[in-house]
Design a protein around this motif. Sequence first.
Motif, mmCIF file in Angstrom:
data_model
loop_
_atom_site.group_PDB
_atom_site.id
_atom_site.type_symbol
_atom_site.label_atom_id
_atom_site.label_comp_id
_atom_site.label_asym_id
_atom_site.label_seq_id
_atom_site.Cartn_x
_atom_site.Cartn_y
_atom_site.Cartn_z
ATOM 1 N N GLY A 586 6.224 -34.788 15.698
ATOM 2 C CA GLY A 586 7.096 -34.798 14.619
ATOM 3 C C GLY A 586 7.821 -33.748 14.342
ATOM 4 N N ALA A 587 7.782 -32.669 15.180
ATOM 5 C CA ALA A 587 8.436 -31.459 14.861
ATOM 6 C C ALA A 587 9.694 -31.540 15.903
ATOM 7 N N THR A 588 10.817 -30.528 15.468
ATOM 8 C CA THR A 588 11.606 -30.202 16.246
ATOM 9 C C THR A 588 11.744 -28.617 16.627
ATOM 10 N N LYS A 589 12.540 -28.474 17.774
ATOM 11 C CA LYS A 589 12.536 -26.897 18.115
ATOM 12 C C LYS A 589 13.886 -26.527 18.686
ATOM 13 N N ASP A 590 14.353 -25.536 18.514
ATOM 14 C CA ASP A 590 15.564 -24.965 19.069
ATOM 15 C C ASP A 590 15.369 -23.779 19.893
ATOM 16 N N VAL A 591 15.892 -23.675 21.050
ATOM 17 C CA VAL A 591 15.827 -22.549 22.043
ATOM 18 C C VAL A 591 17.185 -22.336 22.492
ATOM 19 N N THR A 592 17.603 -21.229 22.318
ATOM 20 C CA THR A 592 19.171 -20.790 22.784
ATOM 21 C C THR A 592 18.854 -19.548 23.648
ATOM 22 N N PHE A 593 19.750 -19.849 25.073
ATOM 23 C CA PHE A 593 19.802 -18.829 25.879
ATOM 24 C C PHE A 593 21.247 -18.368 26.060
#
Length: 646
Positions: A586-593
């Motif tokens: 149910g969650a979201t996640k952001d990863v930025t390179f």
Amino acid sequence: MSETKFWSPNGNANMNLNTGSKVKRKIPKWLAVLGGIFIGVVVFVLAILYFTLYGPAMAVVSKANLVKADLSAVKDSVVSRDLVSLDANLSKTSNDLKDLKAARDANLGWAANFGPTKDYYSDSNHFINASFSMIDAAKQASILVRPFADAAGLKVSAEQKTPDNVSLLDAFTTWITVMPQVADHIDTVLTPMAQAGKELSYVDANRYPENLRGIAVRDAIVKAQTLLSQVNNYGPDIKKALVIVPQLLGVSTPQKRYMIIMQNNKEMRATGGFWTNYATFRLDDGRLANNDITSKDMYSIDIALNAIDAYYTFPKAPASYNKYLKVERLYARDANISPDFPTAVDQFMVFYKLAMNVNPLEVKPIDGIFAIDTEVVKEMMTITGPVTINGTTYTTDNVVLELEKLASLSLAEQANRKGILGTLMKAMLNNVFQSDKNLWSQLIDKGIDLTYRKHIIAYSFNPDAQALLEKYNIAGRIMDPVVGDYSYVVTTNLGGDKTNWFVNKSIDNSLTKDSKGWLRTVHVKYTYNNPDGIYGPFVKRYQDWLRVYAPLGSTFVGVDGSDDGTSTDQERNKVYYTAWVTLEPGATKDVTFKYYLPDTLIGKDGIYHLYVQKQPGIDADTYSITVNGKTQPISLKSDYQYSAKL
């Protein structure tokens, strides 16, 4: 809301709404006259439309239906290996196509200069001319194979008989035998095919609907344009393939054995999924040897190697595998660490060859490997039909769920899993190789589509064949070299669960210029959709060892959103950066390179080029590329070459 109509109970139209009594109204004479004139005009217009549009169009359609029937007859001639009827049907098709063109000119010639229709009329010229060229190519092919008629079992005279109940597989096996002899003279066939490609290149496929009565019209046009426009470039490789393919299928050569690895793409690994199990099958003279199909769980190789574990030094596992999978060394089932499939196969063969030495009766030499995922099984079943094993019927609707149930069993239950999966693999192989002749064109189309979408990748131990696989991007290679920039986002599920079923990624690429140079940003957004019901047992914490591949020489700035830092390494002239991602249902996640590109990659011709590589096993990640403030969305079903002015 129900529709309200003011009608009387007995069907009379005019009612006094206050009293309910009839109101008699006389229709004015002028209105009756006007109505008559209106009806007369409508009839006249309909008559004009019939004689100018519908009638002529139907005349053209009737001719088109004749051509359609001719093409079906041509297909039957090919299947039955009857060159006599093939030549006759090709001639009839050519004549009917001429009649179609004449009917079009006579009945719809006005459309050539009418604004809304002139482009379609022009396209019809190109479609017809391309058809004539393809008929010519087929005629040349018929001439080309006649010298090999006896060897191929072809009918070349009216008195000659052809076998009854000939399957397309039988015909295909026969054609394979003459491929090498045909190779030297194939240009007579390729030249008219190239001309057909030239004609189709003038057609704008975007003018046509994506689907019409269940037919993917636009996609069919684009595929034909793509294939035929490259015939001249493909020519030398087609000649090579005509020589190589019979060898690969064991025609007039020693028998060949191939392996199919099932990649569980609901538990993603670098090459397209966790290697669940494998099957091997033997080909003799292009035919499947039904008595020599084996299937085993991938764990069986590791179990066999326990016999030498005490004194053999196995390859080390990468630190991430030690840490998150809790393994002390590398195992065969985890050999696909690299997203470069040939590299993964080379690593796997270290274990496989060791297992051959330990158990040569069970582990047999192979000549190549195909990797498929659950999407292949699901989509192939729409053509080959269901399979029933131990009372359970596997269909396109339930096969993935049932496979995942089996894949989730404990190690103690491996024997049962091996039996069911092995039987399913054998049944599907038999369904494919023994399919009705009318299904083979569908199977070929589906196989090409699945390969294009990277649900099927292959590796051949024949160097010439492998070179062709790599050239045409079928081998799962990390592409090198590429023009300009490069990006490859690789997900590796080290949680040991089937959570990729429910986790989606959207990937945004952007390029900006600052005082330090060209800054590349790769933003990955995860969304964990929480399913209900029958999928409940598979809903667990998602754990991903994420890698972003970039051009060698890039300067790393950092990564935001990683749950366990980052690292960097190199592979095939690329550098990659890592992140560790955990996600609850149910969650979201952001990863930025973020990293700077080498200056040498940007702006030489004023154009920014970016090659985006798709990870096998994923059906279609949602991508976007932003350059100069303009964003282009992409549904990444295969590798993609992007270009934009700077």
